[in-house]
Design a protein around this motif. Structure first.
Motif, PDB file in Angstrom:
ATOM      1  N   GLY A 111    -118.700  33.543 -28.582  1.00 18.98           N
ATOM      2  CA  GLY A 111    -119.128  32.306 -29.443  1.00 18.98           C
ATOM      3  C   GLY A 111    -118.788  31.092 -29.539  1.00 18.98           C
ATOM      4  O   GLY A 111    -119.535  30.330 -29.936  1.00 18.98           O
ATOM      5  N   GLN A 112    -118.817  30.413 -27.960  1.00 12.76           N
ATOM      6  CA  GLN A 112    -118.372  29.049 -27.443  1.00 12.76           C
ATOM      7  C   GLN A 112    -120.150  28.770 -27.916  1.00 12.76           C
ATOM      8  O   GLN A 112    -119.519  27.487 -28.165  1.00 12.76           O
ATOM      9  CB  GLN A 112    -117.645  28.869 -26.312  1.00 12.76           C
ATOM     10  CG  GLN A 112    -116.344  29.298 -26.332  1.00 12.76           C
ATOM     11  CD  GLN A 112    -115.544  28.857 -27.576  1.00 12.76           C
ATOM     12  OE1 GLN A 112    -115.543  27.818 -27.506  1.00 12.76           O
ATOM     13  NE2 GLN A 112    -114.834  29.373 -28.423  1.00 12.76           N
ATOM     14  N   ALA A 113    -120.511  29.087 -27.151  1.00 18.02           N
ATOM     15  CA  ALA A 113    -122.192  28.562 -27.048  1.00 18.02           C
ATOM     16  C   ALA A 113    -123.373  28.842 -28.540  1.00 18.02           C
ATOM     17  O   ALA A 113    -124.561  28.373 -28.358  1.00 18.02           O
ATOM     18  CB  ALA A 113    -122.547  29.375 -25.517  1.00 18.02           C
ATOM     19  N   GLY A 114    -122.527  29.858 -29.286  1.00 15.14           N
ATOM     20  CA  GLY A 114    -123.640  29.879 -30.148  1.00 15.14           C
ATOM     21  C   GLY A 114    -123.558  31.274 -30.181  1.00 15.14           C
ATOM     22  O   GLY A 114    -122.847  32.445 -29.287  1.00 15.14           O
ATOM     23  N   THR A 115    -124.306  32.008 -31.487  1.00 17.86           N
ATOM     24  CA  THR A 115    -124.806  33.074 -31.579  1.00 17.86           C
ATOM     25  C   THR A 115    -126.412  33.727 -31.606  1.00 17.86           C
ATOM     26  O   THR A 115    -127.098  32.819 -32.048  1.00 17.86           O
ATOM     27  CB  THR A 115    -123.880  33.921 -32.952  1.00 17.86           C
ATOM     28  OG1 THR A 115    -122.923  33.063 -33.176  1.00 17.86           O
ATOM     29  CG2 THR A 115    -123.781  35.302 -32.494  1.00 17.86           C
ATOM     30  N   VAL A 116    -126.615  34.772 -31.190  1.00 21.67           N
ATOM     31  CA  VAL A 116    -127.940  35.221 -31.511  1.00 21.67           C
ATOM     32  C   VAL A 116    -128.248  36.673 -32.256  1.00 21.67           C
ATOM     33  O   VAL A 116    -127.436  37.407 -32.624  1.00 21.67           O
ATOM     34  CB  VAL A 116    -128.258  36.448 -30.331  1.00 21.67           C
ATOM     35  CG1 VAL A 116    -129.801  36.300 -29.733  1.00 21.67           C
ATOM     36  CG2 VAL A 116    -128.173  35.354 -28.502  1.00 21.67           C
ATOM     37  N   HIS A 117    -129.342  36.705 -32.987  1.00 24.02           N
ATOM     38  CA  HIS A 117    -129.174  36.928 -34.015  1.00 24.02           C
ATOM     39  C   HIS A 117    -130.943  37.776 -34.214  1.00 24.02           C
ATOM     40  O   HIS A 117    -132.175  37.207 -34.188  1.00 24.02           O
ATOM     41  CB  HIS A 117    -129.293  35.925 -35.618  1.00 24.02           C
ATOM     42  CG  HIS A 117    -127.753  35.553 -35.876  1.00 24.02           C
ATOM     43  ND1 HIS A 117    -127.336  36.100 -36.584  1.00 24.02           N
ATOM     44  CD2 HIS A 117    -127.629  34.006 -35.320  1.00 24.02           C
ATOM     45  CE1 HIS A 117    -125.897  35.903 -36.739  1.00 24.02           C
ATOM     46  NE2 HIS A 117    -125.854  34.313 -36.187  1.00 24.02           N
ATOM     47  N   VAL A 118    -130.776  38.809 -34.421  1.00 25.32           N
ATOM     48  CA  VAL A 118    -131.864  39.444 -34.021  1.00 25.32           C
ATOM     49  C   VAL A 118    -131.927  40.576 -35.351  1.00 25.32           C
ATOM     50  O   VAL A 118    -130.793  41.257 -35.810  1.00 25.32           O
ATOM     51  CB  VAL A 118    -131.876  41.058 -33.216  1.00 25.32           C
ATOM     52  CG1 VAL A 118    -133.126  41.904 -32.710  1.00 25.32           C
ATOM     53  CG2 VAL A 118    -131.934  40.088 -32.100  1.00 25.32           C
ATOM     54  N   GLY A 119    -132.898  40.517 -35.909  1.00 23.06           N
ATOM     55  CA  GLY A 119    -133.353  41.445 -37.153  1.00 23.06           C
ATOM     56  C   GLY A 119    -134.524  43.081 -37.021  1.00 23.06           C
ATOM     57  O   GLY A 119    -135.372  42.593 -35.805  1.00 23.06           O
ATOM     58  N   MET A 120    -133.721  43.877 -37.008  1.00 21.88           N
ATOM     59  CA  MET A 120    -135.140  44.920 -36.759  1.00 21.88           C
ATOM     60  C   MET A 120    -135.625  45.645 -38.587  1.00 21.88           C
ATOM     61  O   MET A 120    -134.643  45.692 -39.497  1.00 21.88           O
ATOM     62  CB  MET A 120    -133.705  45.911 -36.515  1.00 21.88           C
ATOM     63  CG  MET A 120    -134.634  47.429 -36.408  1.00 21.88           C
ATOM     64  SD  MET A 120    -133.367  49.276 -35.825  1.00 21.88           S
ATOM     65  CE  MET A 120    -132.549  48.753 -37.619  1.00 21.88           C
TER      66      MET A 120
END
Length: 253
Positions: free
Chosen positions: A145-154
């Motif tokens: 979480g220090q560099a961000g977050t990836v979000h994937v929508g199914m």
């Protein structure tokens, strides 16, 4: 209507509850099996797609560390565009450690629902996006979480369609088994009804005619319980005939 036809109808009525019970039993089996099948297939497919989406999110998170450190957003955009081509994945966006959306695959822009959501959430969450449909979104942190977050929508609609197809095939097979089972049970019941009809017809004949006229009846040649009952009744009638002849009237002393 003859007495024989009347007795046949009575025998059919006798087995009416049996046929109804068989139909109810098979119906209950089909309903229970179909319900269990739908729940099992639905749960397994949803878990499979969620697991695949989580793996994709993690792969993107692992692959985007160097890209984010170099602030190469064009390469990052190219990376997530490739993953969107995977079936059931409808959108991907990446947020920074401060919650800013760095890159996304939404066209023409990011929906308001996404902007108002928690940018650091990683647990699966269901979303309904206007004009797009229903989705399950899964997140994966980049560098914890220090560099961000990836979000994937199914895409839930696609998952539901596959669930319907899978369960539909199973239900069709179960319904075929139901129909074959019911028809088969009716046929077996008919096998039981036929000898009973023969026995009842024979008994009616004994009551209406001289027993000697029914000595060669087909039912007497059976080697099962029906044949035994028919022969027993014939012997009983023969035993009563002499007494009846010698004392035709009831009379009194």
């Amino acid at each position: 209507m003859s007495q024989t036809e009347t007795h046949e109808i009575r025998i059919k009525r006798l087995f009416r509850k049996t046929r109804f019970g068989i139909f109810v039993l098979f119906g209950a089996i089909v309903f229970a099996t179909s319900t269990l099948s739908i729940r099992t297939v639905s749960s397994q497919l949803e878990e499979e797609y969620e697991s695949n989406s989580a793996n994709i999110a993690k792969n993107i998170a692992d692959s985007s560390v160097d890209i984010l450190l170099n602030r190469n957003l064009a390469t990052l955009q190219s990376l997530i565009d490739q993953f969107v081509e995977i079936q059931s994945i409808r959108y991907i966006y990446i947020t920074s450690d401060t919650g800013e959306i760095l890159t996304h695959t939404f066209v023409p822009g990011v929906p308001e629902v996404i902007r108002e959501s928690d940018p650091h959430a990683t647990e699966p969450v269901e979303r309904s996006l206007p004009g797009m449909g229903d989705f399950v979104e899964i997140g994966s942190p980049i560098l914890a979480g220090q560099a961000g977050t990836v979000h994937v929508g199914m895409d839930l609609d696609l998952v539901r369609l596959k669930i319907q197809r899978a369960t539909g095939q199973q239900i069709a097979l179960i319904c075929i088994i139901l129909i074959v089972g019911v028809l088969g049970s009716i046929w077996f019941v008919r096998l039981a009804v036929t000898p009973l009809e023969e026995l009842l017809s024979y008994v009616v004949g004994l009551a209406r005619r001289d027993a000697d006229d029914l000595n060669d009846a087909k039912v007497l040649t059976r080697d099962d319980e029906i044949g035994e009952m028919a022969r027993l009744m014939l012997h009983a009638v023969r035993g009563e005939a002499p007494g009846a002849a010698s004392n035709p009237g009831s009379g009194t002393d």
